[in-house]
Design a protein around this motif. Structure first.
Motif, mmCIF file in Angstrom:
data_model
loop_
_atom_site.group_PDB
_atom_site.id
_atom_site.type_symbol
_atom_site.label_atom_id
_atom_site.label_comp_id
_atom_site.label_asym_id
_atom_site.label_seq_id
_atom_site.Cartn_x
_atom_site.Cartn_y
_atom_site.Cartn_z
ATOM 1 N N MET A 1 1.101 -1.284 -0.285
ATOM 2 C CA MET A 1 -0.558 0.026 -0.062
ATOM 3 C C MET A 1 0.874 1.375 -0.134
ATOM 4 S SD MET A 1 -3.275 0.845 2.108
ATOM 5 C CE MET A 1 -2.922 2.362 3.730
ATOM 6 N N ILE A 2 0.694 2.391 -0.365
ATOM 7 C CA ILE A 2 1.743 3.446 -0.940
ATOM 8 C C ILE A 2 0.494 4.878 0.107
ATOM 9 C CG2 ILE A 2 1.849 5.169 -2.249
ATOM 10 C CD1 ILE A 2 0.683 4.032 -4.600
ATOM 11 N N ASP A 3 2.056 4.997 0.586
ATOM 12 C CA ASP A 3 2.211 5.618 1.731
ATOM 13 C C ASP A 3 1.605 7.165 1.455
ATOM 14 O OD1 ASP A 3 4.127 6.949 5.398
ATOM 15 O OD2 ASP A 3 2.171 7.502 4.461
ATOM 16 N N ASN A 4 0.296 7.336 1.574
ATOM 17 C CA ASN A 4 -0.339 8.991 0.579
ATOM 18 C C ASN A 4 1.086 10.173 1.694
ATOM 19 O OD1 ASN A 4 -1.623 7.640 -1.182
ATOM 20 N ND2 ASN A 4 -3.651 7.985 0.466
ATOM 21 N N TRP A 5 1.149 9.844 2.940
ATOM 22 C CA TRP A 5 1.378 11.272 3.641
ATOM 23 C C TRP A 5 3.271 11.302 3.238
ATOM 24 C CZ3 TRP A 5 -0.590 14.856 5.234
ATOM 25 C CH2 TRP A 5 0.541 16.164 6.298
ATOM 26 N N ASN A 6 3.984 10.509 2.640
ATOM 27 C CA ASN A 6 4.979 9.855 2.280
ATOM 28 C C ASN A 6 5.015 10.776 0.288
ATOM 29 O OD1 ASN A 6 6.479 9.074 4.253
ATOM 30 N ND2 ASN A 6 6.424 7.134 3.841
ATOM 31 N N ILE A 7 4.194 10.481 0.496
ATOM 32 C CA ILE A 7 3.796 11.261 -0.901
ATOM 33 C C ILE A 7 3.665 12.196 -1.075
ATOM 34 C CG2 ILE A 7 2.508 11.263 -3.386
ATOM 35 C CD1 ILE A 7 1.950 8.350 -2.941
ATOM 36 N N ILE A 8 2.806 12.734 -0.320
ATOM 37 C CA ILE A 8 2.629 14.827 0.027
ATOM 38 C C ILE A 8 3.765 14.775 0.874
ATOM 39 C CG2 ILE A 8 1.160 16.738 1.375
ATOM 40 C CD1 ILE A 8 -1.068 14.554 2.234
ATOM 41 N N GLU A 9 4.404 14.405 1.433
ATOM 42 C CA GLU A 9 5.872 15.176 1.705
ATOM 43 C C GLU A 9 7.041 14.991 0.645
ATOM 44 O OE1 GLU A 9 6.431 12.612 5.138
ATOM 45 O OE2 GLU A 9 6.416 13.530 6.516
ATOM 46 N N LYS A 10 7.034 14.851 -0.404
ATOM 47 C CA LYS A 10 7.954 14.731 -1.242
ATOM 48 C C LYS A 10 7.416 15.974 -2.234
ATOM 49 C CE LYS A 10 9.156 10.119 -1.700
ATOM 50 N NZ LYS A 10 9.241 8.603 -2.135
ATOM 51 N N LEU A 11 6.458 15.952 -2.655
ATOM 52 C CA LEU A 11 5.652 16.825 -3.345
ATOM 53 C C LEU A 11 5.233 18.286 -2.582
ATOM 54 C CD1 LEU A 11 2.110 15.679 -4.250
ATOM 55 C CD2 LEU A 11 3.547 15.942 -5.833
ATOM 56 N N ASN A 12 5.778 18.498 -1.548
ATOM 57 C CA ASN A 12 5.797 19.452 -0.794
ATOM 58 C C ASN A 12 7.680 19.728 -0.603
ATOM 59 O OD1 ASN A 12 5.911 21.370 1.687
ATOM 60 N ND2 ASN A 12 6.891 20.195 2.723
ATOM 61 N N ASN A 13 8.231 18.386 -0.737
ATOM 62 C CA ASN A 13 9.905 19.045 -1.191
ATOM 63 C C ASN A 13 9.718 20.056 -2.797
ATOM 64 O OD1 ASN A 13 10.811 18.196 1.562
ATOM 65 N ND2 ASN A 13 11.205 16.409 1.159
ATOM 66 N N HIS A 14 9.546 19.090 -3.205
ATOM 67 C CA HIS A 14 9.261 19.627 -4.556
ATOM 68 C C HIS A 14 8.713 20.701 -5.024
ATOM 69 C CE1 HIS A 14 11.920 16.753 -6.351
ATOM 70 N NE2 HIS A 14 10.701 15.941 -5.604
ATOM 71 N N VAL A 16 4.709 21.458 -4.850
ATOM 72 C CA VAL A 16 4.272 21.522 -5.393
ATOM 73 C C VAL A 16 2.894 21.993 -5.177
ATOM 74 C CG1 VAL A 16 2.641 19.562 -6.897
ATOM 75 C CG2 VAL A 16 5.041 19.789 -7.270
ATOM 76 N N VAL A 17 3.001 21.471 -3.690
ATOM 77 C CA VAL A 17 2.009 21.544 -2.388
ATOM 78 C C VAL A 17 2.558 22.116 -1.616
ATOM 79 C CG1 VAL A 17 0.778 19.343 -3.419
ATOM 80 C CG2 VAL A 17 2.488 19.010 -1.126
ATOM 81 N N GLU A 18 1.913 22.381 -0.419
ATOM 82 C CA GLU A 18 2.135 23.174 0.513
ATOM 83 C C GLU A 18 1.665 22.891 1.473
ATOM 84 O OE1 GLU A 18 2.398 27.266 3.061
ATOM 85 O OE2 GLU A 18 1.671 27.434 1.124
ATOM 86 N N ILE A 19 2.562 22.071 2.938
ATOM 87 C CA ILE A 19 1.636 21.776 3.895
ATOM 88 C C ILE A 19 1.723 22.586 5.078
ATOM 89 C CG2 ILE A 19 2.332 19.861 5.939
ATOM 90 C CD1 ILE A 19 3.687 18.170 3.978
ATOM 91 N N CYS A 20 0.286 22.674 5.901
ATOM 92 C CA CYS A 20 -0.084 23.462 7.003
ATOM 93 C C CYS A 20 -0.405 22.846 7.703
ATOM 94 C CB CYS A 20 -1.039 24.941 5.987
ATOM 95 S SG CYS A 20 -1.341 25.567 4.835
ATOM 96 N N ASP A 21 0.658 22.937 8.812
ATOM 97 C CA ASP A 21 0.037 22.759 10.140
ATOM 98 C C ASP A 21 0.081 20.861 10.496
ATOM 99 O OD1 ASP A 21 -0.066 25.743 11.289
ATOM 100 O OD2 ASP A 21 -2.144 25.648 10.809
ATOM 101 N N ASN A 22 1.280 20.872 9.524
ATOM 102 C CA ASN A 22 1.517 19.238 9.586
ATOM 103 C C ASN A 22 -0.073 18.186 9.163
ATOM 104 O OD1 ASN A 22 4.210 18.832 9.328
ATOM 105 N ND2 ASN A 22 4.203 18.833 11.370
ATOM 106 N N GLU A 23 -1.328 19.711 8.981
ATOM 107 C CA GLU A 23 -2.688 18.188 8.757
ATOM 108 C C GLU A 23 -3.474 18.811 7.024
ATOM 109 O OE1 GLU A 23 -5.793 21.368 11.115
ATOM 110 O OE2 GLU A 23 -4.764 19.491 12.276
ATOM 111 N N VAL A 24 -2.936 19.809 7.227
ATOM 112 C CA VAL A 24 -3.866 20.858 5.611
ATOM 113 C C VAL A 24 -2.491 20.777 4.446
ATOM 114 C CG1 VAL A 24 -5.109 22.386 4.405
ATOM 115 C CG2 VAL A 24 -5.403 21.726 7.030
#
Length: 108
Positions: A1-14, A16-24
């Motif tokens: 199973m793919i860990d969605n949060w890891n994908i989100i963190e990678k997108l944040n590092n690039h 593409v997305v911004e993580i706000c308060d570690n939940e949004v």
């Protein structure tokens, strides 16, 4: 199973997305944000999140944001083509809330 949060963190590092308060997670580009919102919530072929359930969970605290995003979608896509779909998606929520209180539902 793919860990969605890891994908989100990678997108944040690039940036593409911004993580706000570690939940949004927020997309950095507003046009891309509107398109992804449409594909994830509205589009019959690709939606993966129950829009009515999402509205039900967040409408009290985030009514203005939900309304704003819906306006963005309606402006970006042909209103006449998506009106029936959006109406179908929000109808289950209409009975649970006072329509006078929630401006989001005033469109329909």
């Amino acid at each position: 199973m793919i860990d969605n949060w890891n994908i989100i963190e990678k997108l944040n590092n690039h940036e593409v997305v911004e993580i706000c308060d570690n939940e949004v997670v927020r997309l950095s580009d507003s046009i891309l944000s509107t398109y992804v919102f449409y594909k994830a919530f509205i589009d019959e072929k690709s939606s993966v999140i129950d829009y009515d359930r999402w509205i039900e969970l967040f409408i009290i605290d985030y009514n203005d944001e939900i309304y704003s995003k819906l306006v963005d979608v309606l402006n970006a896509f042909n209103f006449d083509e998506i009106k029936d779909r959006i109406t179908f998606l929000i109808n289950p929520v209409k009975n649970k809330f006072d329509n006078n209180f929630i401006k989001l539902l005033s469109f329909f």
